[in-house]
Design a protein around this motif. Structure first.
Motif, PDB file in Angstrom:
ATOM      1  N   VAL A   1       0.861  -1.179   0.000  1.00  0.00           N
ATOM      2  CA  VAL A   1       0.000   0.000   0.000  1.00  0.00           C
ATOM      3  C   VAL A   1       0.900   1.232   0.000  1.00  0.00           C
ATOM      4  CG1 VAL A   1      -1.910  -1.125   1.192  1.00  0.00           C
ATOM      5  CG2 VAL A   1      -0.160   0.051   2.520  1.00  0.00           C
ATOM      6  N   GLY A   2       0.318   2.344  -0.394  1.00  0.00           N
ATOM      7  CA  GLY A   2       1.048   3.602  -0.301  1.00  0.00           C
ATOM      8  C   GLY A   2       1.401   4.243  -1.620  1.00  0.00           C
ATOM      9  N   GLY A   3       1.128   3.554  -2.723  1.00  0.00           N
ATOM     10  CA  GLY A   3       1.408   4.167  -4.006  1.00  0.00           C
ATOM     11  C   GLY A   3       0.463   5.324  -4.275  1.00  0.00           C
ATOM     12  N   GLY A   4       0.771   6.054  -5.330  1.00  0.00           N
ATOM     13  CA  GLY A   4      -0.076   7.176  -5.699  1.00  0.00           C
ATOM     14  C   GLY A   4       0.621   8.079  -6.677  1.00  0.00           C
ATOM     15  N   SER A   5       0.080   9.264  -6.832  1.00  0.00           N
ATOM     16  CA  SER A   5       0.645  10.251  -7.742  1.00  0.00           C
ATOM     17  C   SER A   5       1.195  11.417  -6.949  1.00  0.00           C
ATOM     18  CB  SER A   5      -0.437  10.748  -8.700  1.00  0.00           C
ATOM     19  OG  SER A   5      -0.947   9.687  -9.475  1.00  0.00           O
TER      20      SER A   5
ATOM     21  N   TRP B   1       6.158 -12.628  -3.809  1.00  0.00           N
ATOM     22  CA  TRP B   1       6.079 -11.349  -4.509  1.00  0.00           C
ATOM     23  C   TRP B   1       4.711 -10.744  -4.279  1.00  0.00           C
ATOM     24  CZ3 TRP B   1       9.719  -8.990  -7.895  1.00  0.00           C
ATOM     25  CH2 TRP B   1      10.907  -9.724  -8.069  1.00  0.00           C
ATOM     26  N   GLY B   2       4.676  -9.462  -4.031  1.00  0.00           N
ATOM     27  CA  GLY B   2       3.406  -8.775  -3.928  1.00  0.00           C
ATOM     28  C   GLY B   2       2.829  -8.493  -5.298  1.00  0.00           C
ATOM     29  N   ARG B   3       1.618  -7.952  -5.303  1.00  0.00           N
ATOM     30  CA  ARG B   3       0.953  -7.652  -6.571  1.00  0.00           C
ATOM     31  C   ARG B   3       1.349  -6.305  -7.137  1.00  0.00           C
ATOM     32  NH1 ARG B   3      -5.289  -9.900  -6.149  1.00  0.00           N
ATOM     33  NH2 ARG B   3      -4.740 -12.080  -5.788  1.00  0.00           N
ATOM     34  N   GLY B   4       1.956  -5.484  -6.321  1.00  0.00           N
ATOM     35  CA  GLY B   4       2.439  -4.209  -6.815  1.00  0.00           C
ATOM     36  C   GLY B   4       1.535  -3.044  -6.465  1.00  0.00           C
ATOM     37  N   THR B   5       2.146  -1.883  -6.401  1.00  0.00           N
ATOM     38  CA  THR B   5       1.420  -0.644  -6.187  1.00  0.00           C
ATOM     39  C   THR B   5       2.030   0.404  -7.120  1.00  0.00           C
ATOM     40  OG1 THR B   5       0.662   0.966  -4.544  1.00  0.00           O
ATOM     41  CG2 THR B   5       2.878   0.100  -4.241  1.00  0.00           C
ATOM     42  N   GLN B   6       1.182   1.178  -7.755  1.00  0.00           N
ATOM     43  CA  GLN B   6       1.636   2.118  -8.777  1.00  0.00           C
ATOM     44  C   GLN B   6       2.111   3.422  -8.147  1.00  0.00           C
ATOM     45  OE1 GLN B   6       2.038   1.720 -12.092  1.00  0.00           O
ATOM     46  NE2 GLN B   6       2.784   3.833 -12.289  1.00  0.00           N
ATOM     47  N   VAL B   7       3.263   3.861  -8.601  1.00  0.00           N
ATOM     48  CA  VAL B   7       3.803   5.171  -8.226  1.00  0.00           C
ATOM     49  C   VAL B   7       3.959   5.985  -9.504  1.00  0.00           C
ATOM     50  CG1 VAL B   7       5.802   6.396  -7.323  1.00  0.00           C
ATOM     51  CG2 VAL B   7       4.977   4.323  -6.166  1.00  0.00           C
ATOM     52  N   THR B   8       3.362   7.156  -9.511  1.00  0.00           N
ATOM     53  CA  THR B   8       3.454   8.045 -10.672  1.00  0.00           C
ATOM     54  C   THR B   8       3.978   9.390 -10.209  1.00  0.00           C
ATOM     55  OG1 THR B   8       1.589   6.933 -11.739  1.00  0.00           O
ATOM     56  CG2 THR B   8       2.230   9.106 -12.587  1.00  0.00           C
ATOM     57  N   VAL B   9       5.050   9.829 -10.827  1.00  0.00           N
ATOM     58  CA  VAL B   9       5.656  11.116 -10.471  1.00  0.00           C
ATOM     59  C   VAL B   9       5.536  12.036 -11.673  1.00  0.00           C
ATOM     60  CG1 VAL B   9       7.696  12.289  -9.605  1.00  0.00           C
ATOM     61  CG2 VAL B   9       7.268   9.893  -8.972  1.00  0.00           C
ATOM     62  N   TYR B  10       4.868  13.167 -11.480  1.00  0.00           N
ATOM     63  CA  TYR B  10       4.666  14.139 -12.540  1.00  0.00           C
ATOM     64  C   TYR B  10       5.760  15.198 -12.495  1.00  0.00           C
ATOM     65  CZ  TYR B  10       0.044  12.080 -13.021  1.00  0.00           C
ATOM     66  OH  TYR B  10      -0.995  11.214 -13.221  1.00  0.00           O
ATOM     67  N   PRO B  11       6.136  15.695 -13.680  1.00  0.00           N
ATOM     68  CA  PRO B  11       7.189  16.729 -13.722  1.00  0.00           C
ATOM     69  C   PRO B  11       6.778  17.981 -12.963  1.00  0.00           C
ATOM     70  CG  PRO B  11       6.766  15.822 -15.907  1.00  0.00           C
ATOM     71  CD  PRO B  11       5.682  15.286 -15.007  1.00  0.00           C
TER      72      PRO B  11
ATOM     73  N   GLN C   1      10.604   4.370   2.116  1.00  0.00           N
ATOM     74  CA  GLN C   1      10.433   5.815   2.137  1.00  0.00           C
ATOM     75  C   GLN C   1      11.119   6.390   0.905  1.00  0.00           C
ATOM     76  OE1 GLN C   1       8.721   7.896   4.339  1.00  0.00           O
ATOM     77  NE2 GLN C   1       9.210   9.483   2.838  1.00  0.00           N
ATOM     78  N   MET C   2      10.358   7.109   0.106  1.00  0.00           N
ATOM     79  CA  MET C   2      10.883   7.638  -1.147  1.00  0.00           C
ATOM     80  C   MET C   2      10.814   9.161  -1.107  1.00  0.00           C
ATOM     81  SD  MET C   2       9.155   4.948  -3.826  1.00  0.00           S
ATOM     82  CE  MET C   2       7.486   5.522  -3.506  1.00  0.00           C
ATOM     83  N   ASN C   3      11.964   9.787  -1.143  1.00  0.00           N
ATOM     84  CA  ASN C   3      12.050  11.248  -1.104  1.00  0.00           C
ATOM     85  C   ASN C   3      12.641  11.774  -2.400  1.00  0.00           C
ATOM     86  OD1 ASN C   3      11.127  11.202   1.592  1.00  0.00           O
ATOM     87  ND2 ASN C   3      13.221  11.002   2.368  1.00  0.00           N
ATOM     88  N   ARG C   4      12.416  13.049  -2.644  1.00  0.00           N
ATOM     89  CA  ARG C   4      12.951  13.717  -3.837  1.00  0.00           C
ATOM     90  C   ARG C   4      12.662  12.897  -5.088  1.00  0.00           C
ATOM     91  NH1 ARG C   4      18.661  14.143  -3.206  1.00  0.00           N
ATOM     92  NH2 ARG C   4      18.641  12.902  -1.309  1.00  0.00           N
ATOM     93  N   LEU C   5      11.406  12.539  -5.220  1.00  0.00           N
ATOM     94  CA  LEU C   5      10.996  11.704  -6.347  1.00  0.00           C
ATOM     95  C   LEU C   5      11.141  12.447  -7.664  1.00  0.00           C
ATOM     96  CD1 LEU C   5       7.933  10.095  -4.616  1.00  0.00           C
ATOM     97  CD2 LEU C   5       9.779   8.794  -5.678  1.00  0.00           C
ATOM     98  N   THR C   6      11.457  11.695  -8.695  1.00  0.00           N
ATOM     99  CA  THR C   6      11.577  12.225 -10.048  1.00  0.00           C
ATOM    100  C   THR C   6      10.674  11.405 -10.971  1.00  0.00           C
ATOM    101  OG1 THR C   6      13.328  10.777 -10.867  1.00  0.00           O
ATOM    102  CG2 THR C   6      14.010  12.671  -9.535  1.00  0.00           C
TER     103      THR C   6
END
Length: 124
Positions: free
Chosen positions: A5-9, A114-124, A80-85
């Motif tokens: 859990v925790g993915g998003g845009s 393996w988990g099923r995955g969670t989507q992470v989308t980083v916009y410019p 923990q993901m910081n300064r995402l690009t």
């Protein structure tokens, strides 16, 4: 079963924290990690953590920006993901190997869960 859990845009420069739990179990003794995949690209290792001694691995692309960790009970794995690009965009998978084979997990993407995955989308 692993559940992420925790993915998003998020906008570039922002942060997200992913969590992974194992149904009815903890990660004691496991080798664990996070991988990611973007359509058209090969699956990429991101970070790994050995639950016995705390040894960590990070890919060069996330070193210094991402942190893999667990809670005191070793029931949840975090990223923990910081300064995402935008280059961090992808489907993120939690992985765990009960045999504790960290090098195989990291070098060969071998894990028995393996988990099923969670989507992470980083916009410019």
């Amino acid at each position: 079963q692993l559940r992420e859990v925790g993915g998003g845009s998020v906008q570039a420069g922002g942060s997200l924290r992913l969590s992974c739990t194992a149904s009815g179990s903890s990660f004691h003794g496991f080798a664990t990690g996070w991988f990611r995949q973007t359509p058209g690209k090969e699956r990429e290792r991101v970070a790994a953590l050995f639950m016995v001694d705390g040894k960590e691995f990070y890919s060069d692309s996330v070193l210094g920006r991402f942190t893999i960790s667990t809670d005191k009970e070793k029931k949840t794995l975090y990223l923990q993901m910081n300064r995402l690009t935008p280059e961090d965009t992808g489907e993120y998978f939690c992985v765990a190997d009960r045999r504790g084979y960290l090098r195989q997990l990291w070098d060969r993407s071998l894990a028995d869960h393996w988990g099923r995955g969670t989507q992470v989308t980083v916009y410019p």
